[in-house]
Design a protein around this motif. Structure first.
Motif, PDB file in Angstrom:
ATOM      1  N   GLN A  24       0.781  -1.035  -0.013  1.00 44.71           N
ATOM      2  CA  GLN A  24      -0.469   0.097  -0.084  1.00 44.71           C
ATOM      3  C   GLN A  24       0.847   1.210   0.329  1.00 44.71           C
ATOM      4  N   ARG A  25       2.191   0.944  -0.007  1.00 46.19           N
ATOM      5  CA  ARG A  25       3.032   2.363  -0.131  1.00 46.19           C
ATOM      6  C   ARG A  25       4.261   2.168  -0.817  1.00 46.19           C
ATOM      7  N   VAL A  26       4.280   3.725  -1.671  1.00 40.46           N
ATOM      8  CA  VAL A  26       5.318   3.634  -2.307  1.00 40.46           C
ATOM      9  C   VAL A  26       7.086   2.880  -1.681  1.00 40.46           C
ATOM     10  N   ASN A  27       7.761   2.700  -2.864  1.00 41.00           N
ATOM     11  CA  ASN A  27       8.447   1.832  -1.938  1.00 41.00           C
ATOM     12  C   ASN A  27      10.064   1.984  -3.394  1.00 41.00           C
ATOM     13  N   LEU A  28      10.602   2.200  -2.447  1.00 39.22           N
ATOM     14  CA  LEU A  28      11.964   2.699  -3.137  1.00 39.22           C
ATOM     15  C   LEU A  28      13.677   2.223  -2.533  1.00 39.22           C
ATOM     16  N   THR A  29      14.028   1.749  -3.838  1.00 37.05           N
ATOM     17  CA  THR A  29      15.730   0.480  -2.888  1.00 37.05           C
ATOM     18  C   THR A  29      16.650   1.246  -4.289  1.00 37.05           C
ATOM     19  N   ALA A  30      18.190   1.545  -3.419  1.00 38.13           N
ATOM     20  CA  ALA A  30      18.345   1.601  -4.294  1.00 38.13           C
ATOM     21  C   ALA A  30      20.099   0.823  -3.775  1.00 38.13           C
ATOM     22  N   GLY A  31      21.264   0.874  -4.645  1.00 32.82           N
ATOM     23  CA  GLY A  31      22.502   0.542  -4.345  1.00 32.82           C
ATOM     24  C   GLY A  31      23.397  -0.139  -4.767  1.00 32.82           C
ATOM     25  N   TYR A  32      24.630   0.786  -4.509  1.00 28.95           N
ATOM     26  CA  TYR A  32      25.930  -0.052  -5.357  1.00 28.95           C
ATOM     27  C   TYR A  32      26.901  -0.025  -4.899  1.00 28.95           C
ATOM     28  N   THR A  33      27.774  -1.322  -5.743  1.00 28.96           N
ATOM     29  CA  THR A  33      29.189  -1.534  -5.341  1.00 28.96           C
ATOM     30  C   THR A  33      30.670  -1.183  -6.345  1.00 28.96           C
ATOM     31  N   PHE A  34      31.318  -1.200  -5.326  1.00 32.10           N
ATOM     32  CA  PHE A  34      32.279  -0.421  -5.596  1.00 32.10           C
ATOM     33  C   PHE A  34      33.323  -1.879  -5.876  1.00 32.10           C
ATOM     34  N   MET A  35      34.668  -2.066  -7.308  1.00 32.60           N
ATOM     35  CA  MET A  35      35.351  -3.020  -7.034  1.00 32.60           C
ATOM     36  C   MET A  35      36.929  -2.900  -7.607  1.00 32.60           C
ATOM     37  N   TYR A  36      37.953  -3.383  -6.682  1.00 28.74           N
ATOM     38  CA  TYR A  36      38.815  -2.512  -7.073  1.00 28.74           C
ATOM     39  C   TYR A  36      39.515  -4.495  -7.189  1.00 28.74           C
ATOM     40  N   SER A  37      40.463  -4.127  -8.101  1.00 31.13           N
ATOM     41  CA  SER A  37      41.460  -5.443  -8.642  1.00 31.13           C
ATOM     42  C   SER A  37      42.947  -5.119  -8.803  1.00 31.13           C
ATOM     43  N   THR A  38      43.487  -5.397  -8.107  1.00 30.42           N
ATOM     44  CA  THR A  38      44.967  -5.374  -7.581  1.00 30.42           C
ATOM     45  C   THR A  38      46.099  -6.859  -8.939  1.00 30.42           C
ATOM     46  N   ASN A  39      44.828  -7.740  -9.732  1.00 34.13           N
ATOM     47  CA  ASN A  39      46.049  -8.606 -10.415  1.00 34.13           C
ATOM     48  C   ASN A  39      46.276  -7.417 -11.378  1.00 34.13           C
ATOM     49  N   ASP A  40      47.396  -8.130 -12.022  1.00 31.11           N
ATOM     50  CA  ASP A  40      48.043  -7.293 -12.649  1.00 31.11           C
ATOM     51  C   ASP A  40      47.922  -8.455 -14.164  1.00 31.11           C
ATOM     52  N   PHE A  41      47.310  -9.225 -13.834  1.00 37.13           N
ATOM     53  CA  PHE A  41      46.511  -9.631 -15.393  1.00 37.13           C
ATOM     54  C   PHE A  41      45.567  -8.850 -15.661  1.00 37.13           C
ATOM     55  N   ASN A  42      45.226  -7.809 -15.360  1.00 32.41           N
ATOM     56  CA  ASN A  42      43.485  -6.963 -15.031  1.00 32.41           C
ATOM     57  C   ASN A  42      44.301  -5.572 -15.684  1.00 32.41           C
ATOM     58  N   ASN A  43      43.728  -5.751 -17.177  1.00 32.33           N
ATOM     59  CA  ASN A  43      44.199  -4.298 -17.863  1.00 32.33           C
ATOM     60  C   ASN A  43      43.303  -3.002 -17.059  1.00 32.33           C
ATOM     61  N   LYS A  44      42.174  -3.173 -16.956  1.00 33.40           N
ATOM     62  CA  LYS A  44      41.720  -2.161 -16.691  1.00 33.40           C
ATOM     63  C   LYS A  44      40.843  -2.953 -14.356  1.00 33.40           C
ATOM     64  N   LYS A  45      41.299  -1.726 -13.721  1.00 30.25           N
ATOM     65  CA  LYS A  45      41.769  -1.795 -12.054  1.00 30.25           C
ATOM     66  C   LYS A  45      40.828  -1.897 -12.270  1.00 30.25           C
ATOM     67  N   ILE A  46      39.149  -1.258 -11.972  1.00 37.08           N
ATOM     68  CA  ILE A  46      38.031  -1.125 -11.867  1.00 37.08           C
ATOM     69  C   ILE A  46      36.880  -1.259 -12.292  1.00 37.08           C
ATOM     70  N   ALA A  47      35.651  -1.416 -11.452  1.00 35.51           N
ATOM     71  CA  ALA A  47      34.866  -2.312 -11.435  1.00 35.51           C
ATOM     72  C   ALA A  47      33.534  -1.507 -10.530  1.00 35.51           C
ATOM     73  N   SER A  48      32.274  -1.681 -10.886  1.00 35.02           N
ATOM     74  CA  SER A  48      31.093  -1.440 -10.361  1.00 35.02           C
ATOM     75  C   SER A  48      29.934  -2.164 -10.731  1.00 35.02           C
ATOM     76  N   ALA A  49      29.016  -2.099  -9.619  1.00 33.11           N
ATOM     77  CA  ALA A  49      27.688  -2.202 -10.301  1.00 33.11           C
ATOM     78  C   ALA A  49      26.439  -1.191  -9.877  1.00 33.11           C
ATOM     79  N   PHE A  50      25.435  -1.547  -9.317  1.00 35.39           N
ATOM     80  CA  PHE A  50      24.325  -0.680  -9.352  1.00 35.39           C
ATOM     81  C   PHE A  50      23.201  -1.432  -8.996  1.00 35.39           C
ATOM     82  N   GLN A  51      21.902  -0.852  -8.371  1.00 36.82           N
ATOM     83  CA  GLN A  51      20.584  -1.581  -8.479  1.00 36.82           C
ATOM     84  C   GLN A  51      19.616  -0.663  -7.656  1.00 36.82           C
ATOM     85  N   THR A  52      18.863  -0.241  -8.899  1.00 36.38           N
ATOM     86  CA  THR A  52      17.893   0.801  -8.110  1.00 36.38           C
ATOM     87  C   THR A  52      16.020   0.233  -8.539  1.00 36.38           C
TER      88      THR A  52
END
Length: 220
Positions: A24-52
């Protein structure tokens, strides 16, 4: 079934689009995830995800919308990059019977480009009190009905064929109820079974304890 102690929100249509029919009520959800890799074989070190997500009750039905994005270039995680959405309607047919339907889709890229577009249906029936169990519910849903992602994700065994994902025609069914309650605490149990593409059987169990409907402990 909405969990051992029933709780429905905008993201409930992920498992069963009927769960929100009595909200019976308006419901709002949101979330965010930040990831960082220290592995040398990854060309990109930053990743992320979100949901709402958002749930909006109307006079004739309940609308739910949900969006999530995953942007993970790490070789060891094999999550791809994608944006996905779900939108659904649910309705209370009687005081005990809820039904719902939703559409879902998305676009994925990284190891190839692909899109998905699926339908999902669900129902929930609340028996009320059965013996000493209160709020006893059974639910079922059919998810991912047709065009899913088919691009080749790298799995643990590179020689095996990969099925589409999410797996087409995933069936879910379960039951839950409140096994003990008083003015201070509530204790509930729930069991769900899932059959992805009828290739596997997954059994989930959940136990929840609520104290004054404010503090929750969940195991499962």
């Amino acid at each position: 079934t909405g969990g051992a102690l029933f709780n429905a929100g905008a993201d409930s249509l992920i498992v069963n689009p009927a769960l929100t029919a009595n909200e019976q009520r308006v419901n709002l959800t949101a979330g965010y995830t930040f990831m960082y890799s220290t592995n040398d074989f990854n060309n990109k070190k930053i990743a992320s995800a979100f949901q709402t997500g958002i749930l909006i009750p109307f006079k004739l039905y309940i609308f739910s919308g949900y969006v999530n994005g995953t942007f993970v270039p790490f070789e060891e995680m094999n999550l791809e990059s994608s944006i996905n959405f779900k939108a659904g309607l649910s309705k209370e047919i009687t005081e005990k019977l809820y039904v719902g339907a939703s559409a879902s889709g998305g676009y994925a890229w990284q190891n190839g480009n692909d899109w998905s577009l699926c339908a999902n249906i669900g129902a929930l029936y609340n028996f009320g009190t059965v013996g000493f169990i209160k709020d006893f519910r059974i639910g079922a849903s059919g998810l991912n009905l047709r065009k899913n992602y088919s691009i080749q994700r790298i799995g643990n065994d590179k020689t095996k064929l990969r099925t589409e994902y999410p797996t087409v025609l995933t069936m879910k069914a379960g039951f839950a109820g409140t096994f003990f309650s008083n003015d201070t605490i509530k204790f509930g149990l729930g069991v769900d079974a899932t059959t992805p593409c009828f290739q596997n059987l997954i059994i989930d169990t959940n136990a929840q304890l609520a104290i004054k409907n404010t503090f929750f402990i969940s195991v499962g």
